[in-house]
Design an enzyme around this catalytic site. Sequence first.
Site: not given
Ligand SMILES: Nc1ncnc2c1ncn2[C@@H]1O[C@H](COP(=O)(O)OP(=O)(O)O)[C@@H](O)[C@H]1O
Ligand SMILES: O=P(O)(O)OC[C@H]1O[C@](O)(COP(=O)(O)O)[C@@H](O)[C@@H]1O
Length: 337
Positions: A230, A73, A12, A129, A127, A164, A104, A173, A131
Amino acid sequence: MTKNIAILTSGGDAPGMNAAIRAIVLAGHRYQYKIFGFYHGYNGLINNELKPLAISDVEGVIHRGGTLLKSARCKEMRSKTGVSQAVNVLLKNKIDALIVIGGDGSFNGLLAIHEQWQGQVIGIPGTIDNDIDGTDFTIGFSTAVDTALSAIDKIRDTADAFERVFLVELMGRQSGQITFNVGVSCAAEKVLSFENFNIQQEQETLEQISTQIQTAKQAKHSSFLIVIAENLWPNGSEALAKKLTSMTGIDCTLCTLGYIQRGGSPVAKDRILATKMGVSAIQAISQGKSNIMVGEQNNAICLIPLTQAVEHNKTVSPLLIDAQENILALSKQTDAY
Ligand SMILES: Nc1ncnc2c1ncn2[C@@H]1O[C@H](COP(=O)(O)OP(=O)(O)O)[C@@H](O)[C@H]1O
Ligand SMILES: O=P(O)(O)OC[C@H]1O[C@](O)(COP(=O)(O)O)[C@@H](O)[C@@H]1O
């Protein structure tokens, strides 16, 4: 010694990612490193979407939301073949260090690369979030909270005018950082998040909120705002709005803020955090560091092992939760005279 450093943004997008890219490019050039960007997150790494980043590429970007490198992603990265492809591209381009700005999931991808590649890997937490462990704040969180707050302040005006009940669903997330911080800031009558809701107590919670709405109505409170995370309520927030409407006989309307929370110009706090982290990432690379995330704790930059950053031990401030639950919540407010 000159180095080839590549950056990518993944997962994200978050306001302030551009400010981080800018800081990396400026600091990198200062160290006489060659800076490159992979476009479209790990997809772009696997598909070799690489371009050099000049200082002129980061002019006029600090105030922009989104990410100039684009984000994505990427399913392939979750397989060994995908990670090997990514590593081959890094080797082919003679990249010495890879900086990933993301959450993460993105750091798990970076850890997978680290297992197969000798280059330096550095994470920067980006991010909305908030988190990620090992840093008080992630890039984008403060802007997202302000954006949600300004939207809810407007919802409050119309809620007051019509007396209201509104439920406002916020992103995060599985984390209640945005929900709790926004809920307290907008003086929500009720905050419903992972930290204070237990699925076993669904019926009890429904009855409590329903009584609180009816009591507030009788006491002529002009509006009632429920801020909800959410992915929290079984069958979704709309189902909760419908149940409350039928239990109270009062219209309870859901407003899902959604992606508005991810966009917009980063607030100063995010621009400053992103700048400090970007510069520190280059300094860490110059010192030969690897397998770390650049974080900030108590206003000081710190380098955290990547494995620790993805542990998911970060909690919402217990003081904030306690204050909301035991003092600020409408049901706890009592006039002493
Ligand atoms: N366990 C994993 N091993 C390898 N790549 C990962 C793993 N988890 C996530 N990724 C990669 O990182 C990208 C982003 O992770 P995602 O969880 O969607 O967002 P964020 O990094 O914001 O938490 C994923 O689309 C994938 O390409
Ligand atoms: O863009 P998507 O795939 O709809 O994902 C929505 C999710 O991405 C976020 O906006 C950001 O999350 P990440 O930064 O971990 O990707 C979350 O708050 C939400 O749950």
